[in-house]
Design an enzyme around this catalytic site. Structure first.
Site, PDB file in Angstrom:
ATOM      1  N   TYR A 167       2.101  14.199   6.212  1.00 27.89           N
ATOM      2  CA  TYR A 167       1.120  13.844   5.187  1.00 27.89           C
ATOM      3  C   TYR A 167       1.262  12.364   4.875  1.00 27.89           C
ATOM      4  O   TYR A 167       1.674  11.577   5.717  1.00 27.89           O
ATOM      5  CB  TYR A 167       1.274  14.740   3.944  1.00 27.89           C
ATOM      6  CG  TYR A 167       0.003  14.742   3.134  1.00 27.89           C
ATOM      7  CD1 TYR A 167      -1.192  15.189   3.701  1.00 27.89           C
ATOM      8  CD2 TYR A 167      -0.038  14.252   1.839  1.00 27.89           C
ATOM      9  CE1 TYR A 167      -2.376  15.146   2.990  1.00 27.89           C
ATOM     10  CE2 TYR A 167      -1.216  14.224   1.125  1.00 27.89           C
ATOM     11  CZ  TYR A 167      -2.378  14.667   1.712  1.00 27.89           C
ATOM     12  OH  TYR A 167      -3.548  14.619   1.014  1.00 27.89           O
ATOM     13  N   ARG A 220     -13.945   9.851   1.142  1.00 27.14           N
ATOM     14  CA  ARG A 220     -12.959   9.030   0.429  1.00 27.14           C
ATOM     15  C   ARG A 220     -11.568   9.502   0.818  1.00 27.14           C
ATOM     16  O   ARG A 220     -10.873  10.146   0.058  1.00 27.14           O
ATOM     17  CB  ARG A 220     -13.168   9.158  -1.085  1.00 27.14           C
ATOM     18  CG  ARG A 220     -12.436   8.079  -1.889  1.00 27.14           C
ATOM     19  CD  ARG A 220     -12.242   8.510  -3.326  1.00 27.14           C
ATOM     20  NE  ARG A 220     -11.384   9.663  -3.447  1.00 27.14           N
ATOM     21  CZ  ARG A 220     -10.052   9.615  -3.459  1.00 27.14           C
ATOM     22  NH1 ARG A 220      -9.422   8.469  -3.324  1.00 27.14           N
ATOM     23  NH2 ARG A 220      -9.341  10.726  -3.583  1.00 27.14           N
ATOM     24  N   LYS A 238      -2.779  19.100   4.495  1.00 25.44           N
ATOM     25  CA  LYS A 238      -2.616  19.810   3.216  1.00 25.44           C
ATOM     26  C   LYS A 238      -2.195  21.258   3.442  1.00 25.44           C
ATOM     27  O   LYS A 238      -1.293  21.782   2.764  1.00 25.44           O
ATOM     28  CB  LYS A 238      -3.934  19.773   2.433  1.00 25.44           C
ATOM     29  CG  LYS A 238      -4.260  18.425   1.816  1.00 25.44           C
ATOM     30  CD  LYS A 238      -3.553  18.230   0.480  1.00 25.44           C
ATOM     31  CE  LYS A 238      -4.008  16.953  -0.200  1.00 25.44           C
ATOM     32  NZ  LYS A 238      -3.391  16.746  -1.509  1.00 25.44           N
ATOM     33  N   GLU A 310     -11.243  18.291  -1.294  1.00 20.80           N
ATOM     34  CA  GLU A 310     -10.316  17.211  -0.999  1.00 20.80           C
ATOM     35  C   GLU A 310     -11.059  15.963  -0.537  1.00 20.80           C
ATOM     36  O   GLU A 310     -11.879  16.014   0.381  1.00 20.80           O
ATOM     37  CB  GLU A 310      -9.329  17.657   0.093  1.00 20.80           C
ATOM     38  CG  GLU A 310      -8.167  16.726   0.302  1.00 20.80           C
ATOM     39  CD  GLU A 310      -7.206  16.724  -0.876  1.00 20.80           C
ATOM     40  OE1 GLU A 310      -6.592  15.664  -1.128  1.00 20.80           O
ATOM     41  OE2 GLU A 310      -7.062  17.768  -1.555  1.00 20.80           O
ATOM     42  N   ASP A 311     -10.788  14.853  -1.193  1.00 16.39           N
ATOM     43  CA  ASP A 311     -11.267  13.528  -0.778  1.00 16.39           C
ATOM     44  C   ASP A 311     -12.783  13.436  -0.676  1.00 16.39           C
ATOM     45  O   ASP A 311     -13.325  12.828   0.257  1.00 16.39           O
ATOM     46  CB  ASP A 311     -10.613  13.119   0.550  1.00 16.39           C
ATOM     47  CG  ASP A 311      -9.145  12.749   0.349  1.00 16.39           C
ATOM     48  OD1 ASP A 311      -8.728  12.593  -0.813  1.00 16.39           O
ATOM     49  OD2 ASP A 311      -8.419  12.610   1.339  1.00 16.39           O
ATOM     50  N   ASP A 333      -8.198  18.758  -5.804  1.00 13.52           N
ATOM     51  CA  ASP A 333      -6.828  18.259  -5.876  1.00 13.52           C
ATOM     52  C   ASP A 333      -6.770  16.806  -6.327  1.00 13.52           C
ATOM     53  O   ASP A 333      -5.833  16.403  -7.017  1.00 13.52           O
ATOM     54  CB  ASP A 333      -6.151  18.415  -4.517  1.00 13.52           C
ATOM     55  CG  ASP A 333      -4.672  18.064  -4.568  1.00 13.52           C
ATOM     56  OD1 ASP A 333      -3.971  18.600  -5.437  1.00 13.52           O
ATOM     57  OD2 ASP A 333      -4.231  17.232  -3.757  1.00 13.52           O
ATOM     58  N   ASP A 334      -7.770  16.008  -5.949  1.00 15.37           N
ATOM     59  CA  ASP A 334      -7.771  14.595  -6.346  1.00 15.37           C
ATOM     60  C   ASP A 334      -7.932  14.445  -7.854  1.00 15.37           C
ATOM     61  O   ASP A 334      -7.425  13.483  -8.441  1.00 15.37           O
ATOM     62  CB  ASP A 334      -8.900  13.849  -5.630  1.00 15.37           C
ATOM     63  CG  ASP A 334      -8.777  13.961  -4.123  1.00 15.37           C
ATOM     64  OD1 ASP A 334      -7.732  13.567  -3.595  1.00 15.37           O
ATOM     65  OD2 ASP A 334      -9.715  14.470  -3.483  1.00 15.37           O
ATOM     66  N   ASN A 475      -2.032   5.696  -2.992  1.00 13.09           N
ATOM     67  CA  ASN A 475      -1.480   5.752  -1.647  1.00 13.09           C
ATOM     68  C   ASN A 475      -2.601   5.511  -0.636  1.00 13.09           C
ATOM     69  O   ASN A 475      -3.771   5.590  -1.005  1.00 13.09           O
ATOM     70  CB  ASN A 475      -0.773   7.102  -1.386  1.00 13.09           C
ATOM     71  CG  ASN A 475      -1.637   8.306  -1.715  1.00 13.09           C
ATOM     72  OD1 ASN A 475      -2.766   8.407  -1.259  1.00 13.09           O
ATOM     73  ND2 ASN A 475      -1.110   9.219  -2.507  1.00 13.09           N
TER      74      ASN A 475
END
Length: 704
Positions: A167, A220, A238, A310-311, A333-334, A475
């Protein structure tokens, strides 16, 4: 239950009255709808050609061992060679001599017999031979393909070493180079051109019992921007952590990339790009595509199949979460995962600063989905301490690309969720200016602007606070607001520091600091396991606050002594189990659980659901029966005269006689039935009936 009849292009509407329902079918769940879904859960564009067993979407009844995998492998459907070719079954040289001989694979493997421990050591040795992290990532991906249990044991028992490889930060580079390192398809790719057929594509996935989906549209990816189809590395990574860190069974996990195009000129001009070469689809077409995807997931895997967003870009992340959170089992999750892990670190920090949350002032660098999510959860946490909503919101300040979010700033740009945290104060442009005027106790970076916390900013925090809290959560590492060394040096070792990416230990003034990584991996695997095990249908924000509180509770004094506000990564599987247990307890106590009967020992129940990465016995179990029941019985040849048909033996009585005295080697059941049905009950004989009986008796004589 009322049900509209399906037809081509017609919308299907399912309604349910009563408590939450989970409909079971052979090998998997079909559809579960809660009472909240009345008149809301429209399942659109499910065509007649993908419906079976009446009008209900069904799992395929003709299943192979791949449909279940793991511990549920059906021995009668697996060939010996499959144990070498399939990564779920392969043990390499750990197959015993007996297993090799019984499976017919003896000679196909070198004549060396290894333990799994020896294989783990060899894998670690091989990894150490590579100097570049991307090559290590490729090696681990190959290991996952050829020996799944060995991969998860290597990852689970070496979390601190392996997590940065599978990850962040390495996964970011792997996504950027996805077209170059692509070897074998992993996960589902669903494009905008597949509208109207998404359910059919989900049926192509060989596993039927899917409990957790991680999905992205690649807009993203981490702090790297729009990577389009290259973003598949994120769902894959993930879900690897779901299994390695929480024990969610790998055959129950499905990574999905929704390809609606990319606006990245770099990708569109990349000769190796694996996705659609077009600009992103927006507006109603995009929304209809996501709607169909969510409905298809429910139809295929059930209402309580967990979907983790996610993203997704800010323009979609918040609104999709708000749109689906009360209709489906979803979380982002973000937004929520990042919030939970950050709040856990802040709650733990209070044991260092000796304050309550409501006594702090928080400044965020960034006002995107991560910052808003953290702020919202902080508000909920302060309310639990007795602070009002208005007072809690008033203690949070945010900085975006135009400076401090102030109602007085002439540039405007205060819309959406930013409005909640806008303050009626003088506009300020720089972070240092905000810090010196607002005097925060906690500075949080989540805008992926590398170096945003300059030495001047860090020194200002140290001047204002005895123990300043500095969280550089962006990150990958290149996007971190500051390094751990900078934070400790410019605060003279007094700061409470956490980061989103890993940093090496820091030596300052004779003290060793081991900075804690505020990684979402502390939260989302345990939350996912708890939601799946307890059968929770809707994932509320309070579940993430419960997870944050449990994580903060598990930080020990020896962790604080080296500057950590999180447990060591080596304990993360234990942490995930405890978080899942706490979530299950919360769900059952608040009538949110759908798994019954309620387990008395929640932790034992959670552990029973977890994946075991140790090898199983490859051959089916062999055992004996008592006495001579497992041996053939003595066979006495029956007397054919007992089964001969005579005039008058037809009718119901004759049929019953033959049924009760079936002759194994005599005429077939169909012949007997035809013969008896042609006879008259009163015993009268017609010539053709006598002929039929004669042929029957002749066959009887021949077989005896």
């Amino acid at each position: 239950m009322d049900r509209a009849e399906p037809s081509e292009g017609v919308k299907l509407v399912f309604r349910l009255q009563g408590p939450p329902l989970q409909i079971a079918a052979t090998g998997g769940r079909i559809l579960g709808l809660s009472a909240m879904d009345v008149n809301q859960n429209d399942i659109s564009l499910l065509r007649r050609d993908v419906l079976s067993c009446g009008n209900w979407p069904q799992v395929n009844p003709h299943r192979t061992f791949k449909d279940v995998g793991g511990d549920n492998t059906c021995p009668s459907t697996v060939r010996g060679i499959d144990f070498i070719r399939d990564g779920k079954l392969n043990k390499g040289m750990a197959f015993t001599l007996e297993e090799r001989q019984k499976l017919g694979i003896h000679g196909l493997i070198p004549p060396r017999f290894k333990t799994q421990e020896e294989q783990v050591d060899l894998c670690l040795m091989n990894l150490s031979r590579y100097t570049e992290d991307l090559n290590k990532y490729i090696y681990l991906s190959g290991l996952q393909e050829r020996n799944e249990r060995l991969f998860y044991r290597v990852l689970s028992e070496n979390v601190e070493q392996m997590m940065p490889l599978v990850y962040t930060p390495t996964v970011g580079l792997a996504c950027q180079k996805f077209g170059l390192i692509y070897r074998k398809p992993r996960g589902l790719f669903i494009s905008i051109h597949d509208r109207g057929h998404i359910y059919s594509i989900l049926r192509n996935w060989p596993e039927a019992d899917i409990r957790a989906i991680v999905v992205t549209d690649g807009e993203r990816i981490l702090g790297l921007g729009d990577l389009g189809c290259y973003g598949m590395g994120i769902p894959v990574g993930k879900l690897a952590l779901y299994t390695a860190l929480a024990g969610v069974k790998p055959h129950q996990c499905l990574p999905i990339l929704l390809d609606v195009g990319t606006n990245s000129k770099t990708n569109l001009e990349d000769a190796f790009y694996t996705g659609l070469r077009q600009n992103r689809v927006r507006g109603e077409e995009y929304d209809a595509f996501i709607d169909e995807f969510m409905a298809a997931v429910v139809a295929r895997y059930g209402q309580n199949c967990l979907v983790q967003f996610e993203d997704f870009a800010n323009i979609n992340a918040f609104r999709l979460l708000e749109k689906y959170r009360d209709k489906y089992c979803v979380f982002n999750d973000d937004i929520q995962g990042t919030a939970s892990v950050a709040v856990a670190g802040i709650i733990a920090s209070m044991r260092v600063t000796k304050k309550q949350l409501k006594e702090n002032i928080f400044v965020f660098q960034g006002a995107g989905e991560a910052s808003i999510g953290i702020a919202n959860l902080l508000v909920a946490a302060m309310q639990e301490e007795g602070c009002s909503y208005e007072a809690s919101v008033g203690r949070i300040y945010m900085i975006d690309s135009r400076g401090l979010i102030s109602t007085q700033r002439p540039e405007g740009g205060i819309d959406g969720h930013k409005k909640t945290y806008a303050k009626d104060v003088q506009p300020m442009k720089s972070i240092e200016e905000v810090v010196r005027n607002i005097k925060p106790t906690c500075l949080i970076g989540a805008a992926a602007i590398g170096g945003a916390f300059t030495p001047a900013v860090i020194k200002a925090m140290a001047e204002i606070n005895e123990r300043p809290i500095i969280f550089a959560l962006s990150n990958p590492t290149s996007k971190a607001e500051c390094t751990a060394e900078e934070a400790y040096r410019y605060t003279e070792g007094r700061c409470v520091f956490a980061s989103g990416s890993p940093f090496q230990p820091v030596e300052y003034a004779g003290q060793r600091f081991e900075p804690g990584q505020g990684n979402n991996a502390y939260i989302f695997p345990g939350v996912g396991l708890g939601v799946i095990a307890a059968g929770i249908y809707h994932v509320s924000d309070h579940i993430f606050l419960v997870a944050a509180q449990k994580l903060a509770e598990m930080v020990r004094e020896e962790d604080f002594a080296v500057g950590r506000v999180y447990p060591p990564l080596s304990d993360i599987r234990h942490v995930s189990t405890k978080i899942a247990t706490r979530i299950a307890e919360y769900a059952y106590s608040h009538n949110m659980a759908g798994t019954y009967p309620e387990p008395a020992d929640k932790e034992a129940f959670i552990k029973a659901q977890q994946y075991d990465y140790h090898y199983n016995q490859a051959c089916p179990e062999v055992y004996s029966w008592p006495d001579k029941h497992g041996e053939p019985w003595p066979y006495a040849k029956p007397d054919p005269e007992l089964y001969r048909l005579t005039p008058g033996s037809g009718g119901a009585g004759g049929r019953a006689f033959v049924r009760d005295h079936f002759v194994p080697h005599g005429p077939s059941v169909q012949e007997k039935q035809m013969t008896l049905d042609s006879a008259r009950q009163d015993g009268g004989e017609r010539p053709q009936e006598a002929s039929v009986k004669a042929k029957y008796n002749a066959k009887l004589d021949k077989n005896f």
